[in-house]
Motif scaffolding. Structure first.
Motif, PDB file in Angstrom:
ATOM      1  N   GLN A 174       0.853  -1.186   0.000  1.00  0.00           N
ATOM      2  CA  GLN A 174       0.000   0.000   0.000  1.00  0.00           C
ATOM      3  C   GLN A 174       0.893   1.242   0.000  1.00  0.00           C
ATOM      4  O   GLN A 174       1.077   1.885   1.025  1.00  0.00           O
ATOM      5  CB  GLN A 174      -0.921  -0.009   1.217  1.00  0.00           C
ATOM      6  CG  GLN A 174      -1.953  -1.124   1.193  1.00  0.00           C
ATOM      7  CD  GLN A 174      -2.937  -0.994   0.050  1.00  0.00           C
ATOM      8  OE1 GLN A 174      -3.422   0.103  -0.244  1.00  0.00           O
ATOM      9  NE2 GLN A 174      -3.229  -2.087  -0.609  1.00  0.00           N
ATOM     10  N   GLY A 175       1.482   1.541  -1.129  1.00  0.00           N
ATOM     11  CA  GLY A 175       2.298   2.745  -1.250  1.00  0.00           C
ATOM     12  C   GLY A 175       3.780   2.453  -1.389  1.00  0.00           C
ATOM     13  O   GLY A 175       4.279   1.391  -1.003  1.00  0.00           O
ATOM     14  N   GLY A 176       4.491   3.435  -1.945  1.00  0.00           N
ATOM     15  CA  GLY A 176       5.909   3.281  -2.200  1.00  0.00           C
ATOM     16  C   GLY A 176       6.754   3.188  -0.949  1.00  0.00           C
ATOM     17  O   GLY A 176       7.774   2.482  -0.928  1.00  0.00           O
ATOM     18  N   ALA A 177       6.372   3.894   0.116  1.00  0.00           N
ATOM     19  CA  ALA A 177       7.148   3.863   1.353  1.00  0.00           C
ATOM     20  C   ALA A 177       7.197   2.452   1.924  1.00  0.00           C
ATOM     21  O   ALA A 177       8.259   1.972   2.345  1.00  0.00           O
ATOM     22  CB  ALA A 177       6.574   4.841   2.362  1.00  0.00           C
ATOM     23  N   ALA A 178       6.059   1.766   1.945  1.00  0.00           N
ATOM     24  CA  ALA A 178       6.015   0.396   2.456  1.00  0.00           C
ATOM     25  C   ALA A 178       6.800  -0.549   1.557  1.00  0.00           C
ATOM     26  O   ALA A 178       7.488  -1.462   2.042  1.00  0.00           O
ATOM     27  CB  ALA A 178       4.566  -0.066   2.575  1.00  0.00           C
ATOM     28  N   ALA A 179       6.718  -0.336   0.248  1.00  0.00           N
ATOM     29  CA  ALA A 179       7.469  -1.171  -0.686  1.00  0.00           C
ATOM     30  C   ALA A 179       8.969  -1.019  -0.463  1.00  0.00           C
ATOM     31  O   ALA A 179       9.723  -2.003  -0.501  1.00  0.00           O
ATOM     32  CB  ALA A 179       7.100  -0.806  -2.121  1.00  0.00           C
ATOM     33  N   ALA A 180       9.424   0.210  -0.223  1.00  0.00           N
ATOM     34  CA  ALA A 180      10.844   0.454   0.020  1.00  0.00           C
ATOM     35  C   ALA A 180      11.290  -0.121   1.364  1.00  0.00           C
ATOM     36  O   ALA A 180      12.387  -0.674   1.489  1.00  0.00           O
ATOM     37  CB  ALA A 180      11.128   1.948  -0.042  1.00  0.00           C
ATOM     38  N   THR A 181      10.431  -0.013   2.370  1.00  0.00           N
ATOM     39  CA  THR A 181      10.770  -0.518   3.704  1.00  0.00           C
ATOM     40  C   THR A 181      11.022  -2.018   3.686  1.00  0.00           C
ATOM     41  O   THR A 181      11.990  -2.515   4.273  1.00  0.00           O
ATOM     42  CB  THR A 181       9.647  -0.186   4.699  1.00  0.00           C
ATOM     43  OG1 THR A 181       9.524   1.234   4.816  1.00  0.00           O
ATOM     44  CG2 THR A 181       9.933  -0.776   6.071  1.00  0.00           C
ATOM     45  N   VAL A 218      12.041  -8.642   0.089  1.00  0.00           N
ATOM     46  CA  VAL A 218      12.059  -8.738  -1.371  1.00  0.00           C
ATOM     47  C   VAL A 218      13.448  -8.291  -1.821  1.00  0.00           C
ATOM     48  O   VAL A 218      14.214  -7.721  -1.038  1.00  0.00           O
ATOM     49  CB  VAL A 218      10.954  -7.874  -2.028  1.00  0.00           C
ATOM     50  CG1 VAL A 218       9.568  -8.388  -1.667  1.00  0.00           C
ATOM     51  CG2 VAL A 218      11.091  -6.411  -1.618  1.00  0.00           C
ATOM     52  N   GLN A 219      13.759  -8.520  -3.102  1.00  0.00           N
ATOM     53  CA  GLN A 219      15.125  -8.255  -3.547  1.00  0.00           C
ATOM     54  C   GLN A 219      15.298  -6.997  -4.388  1.00  0.00           C
ATOM     55  O   GLN A 219      16.379  -6.415  -4.427  1.00  0.00           O
ATOM     56  CB  GLN A 219      15.660  -9.461  -4.355  1.00  0.00           C
ATOM     57  CG  GLN A 219      15.922 -10.702  -3.536  1.00  0.00           C
ATOM     58  CD  GLN A 219      14.640 -11.478  -3.239  1.00  0.00           C
ATOM     59  OE1 GLN A 219      13.803 -11.671  -4.109  1.00  0.00           O
ATOM     60  NE2 GLN A 219      14.486 -11.890  -1.992  1.00  0.00           N
ATOM     61  N   LEU A 220      14.253  -6.584  -5.087  1.00  0.00           N
ATOM     62  CA  LEU A 220      14.410  -5.450  -5.994  1.00  0.00           C
ATOM     63  C   LEU A 220      13.089  -4.731  -6.188  1.00  0.00           C
ATOM     64  O   LEU A 220      12.024  -5.230  -5.811  1.00  0.00           O
ATOM     65  CB  LEU A 220      14.976  -5.896  -7.344  1.00  0.00           C
ATOM     66  CG  LEU A 220      14.118  -6.804  -8.237  1.00  0.00           C
ATOM     67  CD1 LEU A 220      14.575  -6.697  -9.695  1.00  0.00           C
ATOM     68  CD2 LEU A 220      14.200  -8.258  -7.798  1.00  0.00           C
ATOM     69  N   SER A 221      13.169  -3.548  -6.812  1.00  0.00           N
ATOM     70  CA  SER A 221      11.969  -2.744  -7.041  1.00  0.00           C
ATOM     71  C   SER A 221      12.294  -1.601  -7.980  1.00  0.00           C
ATOM     72  O   SER A 221      13.443  -1.145  -8.054  1.00  0.00           O
ATOM     73  CB  SER A 221      11.451  -2.174  -5.713  1.00  0.00           C
ATOM     74  OG  SER A 221      10.214  -1.494  -5.889  1.00  0.00           O
ATOM     75  N   PHE A 222      11.300  -1.155  -8.707  1.00  0.00           N
ATOM     76  CA  PHE A 222      11.336   0.145  -9.386  1.00  0.00           C
ATOM     77  C   PHE A 222      10.555   1.111  -8.512  1.00  0.00           C
ATOM     78  O   PHE A 222       9.372   0.876  -8.230  1.00  0.00           O
ATOM     79  CB  PHE A 222      10.681   0.077 -10.766  1.00  0.00           C
ATOM     80  CG  PHE A 222      11.581  -0.395 -11.868  1.00  0.00           C
ATOM     81  CD1 PHE A 222      12.510   0.456 -12.445  1.00  0.00           C
ATOM     82  CD2 PHE A 222      11.500  -1.700 -12.330  1.00  0.00           C
ATOM     83  CE1 PHE A 222      13.332   0.029 -13.475  1.00  0.00           C
ATOM     84  CE2 PHE A 222      12.316  -2.143 -13.356  1.00  0.00           C
ATOM     85  CZ  PHE A 222      13.238  -1.282 -13.924  1.00  0.00           C
ATOM     86  N   GLN A 223      11.195   2.193  -8.084  1.00  0.00           N
ATOM     87  CA  GLN A 223      10.508   3.172  -7.258  1.00  0.00           C
ATOM     88  C   GLN A 223      10.801   4.585  -7.761  1.00  0.00           C
ATOM     89  O   GLN A 223      11.840   4.837  -8.378  1.00  0.00           O
ATOM     90  CB  GLN A 223      10.940   3.050  -5.803  1.00  0.00           C
ATOM     91  CG  GLN A 223      10.375   1.831  -5.088  1.00  0.00           C
ATOM     92  CD  GLN A 223       8.857   1.871  -4.994  1.00  0.00           C
ATOM     93  OE1 GLN A 223       8.266   2.913  -4.711  1.00  0.00           O
ATOM     94  NE2 GLN A 223       8.225   0.726  -5.229  1.00  0.00           N
ATOM     95  N   ASN A 224       9.871   5.496  -7.494  1.00  0.00           N
ATOM     96  CA  ASN A 224      10.072   6.891  -7.863  1.00  0.00           C
ATOM     97  C   ASN A 224      11.323   7.445  -7.194  1.00  0.00           C
ATOM     98  O   ASN A 224      11.641   7.098  -6.049  1.00  0.00           O
ATOM     99  CB  ASN A 224       8.866   7.746  -7.453  1.00  0.00           C
ATOM    100  CG  ASN A 224       7.646   7.457  -8.290  1.00  0.00           C
ATOM    101  OD1 ASN A 224       7.706   6.772  -9.298  1.00  0.00           O
ATOM    102  ND2 ASN A 224       6.515   7.973  -7.856  1.00  0.00           N
ATOM    103  N   LEU A 225      11.982   8.332  -7.889  1.00  0.00           N
ATOM    104  CA  LEU A 225      13.204   8.934  -7.386  1.00  0.00           C
ATOM    105  C   LEU A 225      13.030   9.505  -5.979  1.00  0.00           C
ATOM    106  O   LEU A 225      13.855   9.271  -5.089  1.00  0.00           O
ATOM    107  CB  LEU A 225      13.662  10.037  -8.354  1.00  0.00           C
ATOM    108  CG  LEU A 225      14.833  10.915  -7.931  1.00  0.00           C
ATOM    109  CD1 LEU A 225      16.088  10.082  -7.778  1.00  0.00           C
ATOM    110  CD2 LEU A 225      15.044  12.031  -8.950  1.00  0.00           C
ATOM    111  N   GLY A 226      11.948  10.250  -5.760  1.00  0.00           N
ATOM    112  CA  GLY A 226      11.750  10.890  -4.471  1.00  0.00           C
ATOM    113  C   GLY A 226      11.574   9.904  -3.325  1.00  0.00           C
ATOM    114  O   GLY A 226      11.889  10.212  -2.175  1.00  0.00           O
ATOM    115  N   THR A 227      11.068   8.702  -3.628  1.00  0.00           N
ATOM    116  CA  THR A 227      10.833   7.704  -2.588  1.00  0.00           C
ATOM    117  C   THR A 227      12.127   7.084  -2.081  1.00  0.00           C
ATOM    118  O   THR A 227      12.264   6.781  -0.888  1.00  0.00           O
ATOM    119  CB  THR A 227       9.903   6.594  -3.121  1.00  0.00           C
ATOM    120  OG1 THR A 227       8.661   7.178  -3.534  1.00  0.00           O
ATOM    121  CG2 THR A 227       9.631   5.533  -2.063  1.00  0.00           C
TER     122      THR A 227
END
Length: 322
Positions: free
Chosen positions: A184-191, A198-207
């Motif tokens: 639910q959102g980029g912050a949680a995905a990055a955390t 998880v091993q990898l992700s595409f995320q927005n620069l600001g995140t």
């Protein structure tokens, strides 16, 4: 007779140019900018930056109306009069991906909305957990993924998000197949990526820029046409041999459909001036958002191309909206 003719002409005169006068005098009352997400996200930040700098004599107020991935606000805008008093700042999801992903969408972002401008763009970054993924380059990552089929996963900010579809495009282009884990959102995905779940992700620069600079994540590639000034050492995907892999997340300004061209031009001029203000450019640039502020015609062509592009990715990946 002459006097009666003159009086009739004077009485009728105000009726003829009423619409034109309303456009020329715009705005004569406050203008609202609807944001289809909660406060604090990119759409909200862009809307409030525009509201603060629009060169008009009336107040401009941003209003958040979240729900259904932007559909609640989009439907409200589509039904509103095209008089310039309701504008709409939304994302790639609202204005392109929703149309590609959801066949029964309750609004048509081309037919039901008037284009004003592409406001800002920001690239996605392909990032990995440096403790779990021993790679430095895109070629090394692709090879590592191919050596570990069925044992890798990637996080996203949700099904149908820009980062989700960017990874699906990457998988199609490289023949790799990490498993999708939506959040639910980029912050949680990055955390969870930082935690190693998880091993990898595409995320927005600001995140993820701060996490990269702090060493918690490693950036493998940026999806823009050129390297980004915030992370100048991170090469583009194109530089590393993935031809034409240019993907941006973006925010645009639209209005209710059917706006008169003269009013559309006045609204565009005010919005573009707000976006191009030096303080706006600096403020948005500091969080990785690059101001575009192009013409309505250029934005409409871009929007049409984005819908077509992501519709093909969705079809090829057989993605279904949740």
């Amino acid at each position: 007779m002459h006097r009666r003719t003159l009086m009739r002409a004077l009485a009728a005169a105000p009726l003829l140019p009423t619409a034109a006068r309303a456009q020329a005098d715009w705005p004569t009352r406050p203008v609202s900018i609807l944001v289809p997400f909660v406060a604090g996200g990119p759409s909200d930040i862009v809307a409030r930056a525009i509201a603060a700098r629009m060169p008009v004599s009336q107040p401009v107020v941003a209003e958040n109306r979240p729900g259904a991935n932007g559909e609640v606000a989009a439907r409200a805008v589509a039904r509103a009069p095209a008089d310039g008093y309701l504008l709409f700042v939304g994302s790639i999801g609202v204005f392109a991906i929703n149309a590609a992903l959801r066949p029964n969408l309750g609004y048509d972002p081309l037919r039901d909305l008037t284009p004003i401008t592409l406001a800002v763009t920001t690239p996605n970054l392909l990032v990995v957990n440096p403790d779990r993924v021993p790679v430095q380059s895109l070629a090394e990552l692709t090879e590592w993924l191919r050596r570990n089929p069925g044992r890798t996963s990637y996080s996203t900010s949700g099904v149908g998000s820009s980062d989700h579809l960017t990874m699906e495009l990457f998988k199609q282009r490289t023949g790799t197949d990490p498993e999708h884990v939506p959040y639910q959102g980029g912050a949680a995905a990055a955390t969870d990526l930082i935690a190693g779940n998880v091993q990898l992700s595409f995320q927005n620069l600001g995140t993820v820029a701060g996490h990269i600079q702090g060493g918690r994540l490693r950036a493998v590639a940026v999806t823009s046409e050129r390297r980004n000034a915030l992370l100048p050492d991170v090469p583009t995907a194109v530089e590393q041999g993935l031809a034409d892999f240019v993907v941006t997340s973006w925010q645009a300004v639209m209005a209710p459909g059917g706006m008169a061209p003269a009013l559309q031009a006045r609204v565009h001029a005010a919005v573009a001036e707000a976006l191009r203000h030096p303080e706006t450019v600096q403020r948005l640039g500091a969080i990785g958002l690059e101001v575009v502020a192009n013409s309505p015609e250029d934005y409409r062509r871009f929007q049409e191309a984005e819908i077509a592009r992501w519709r093909e990715v969705v079809r090829a990946a057989n993605i279904r909206a949740e």
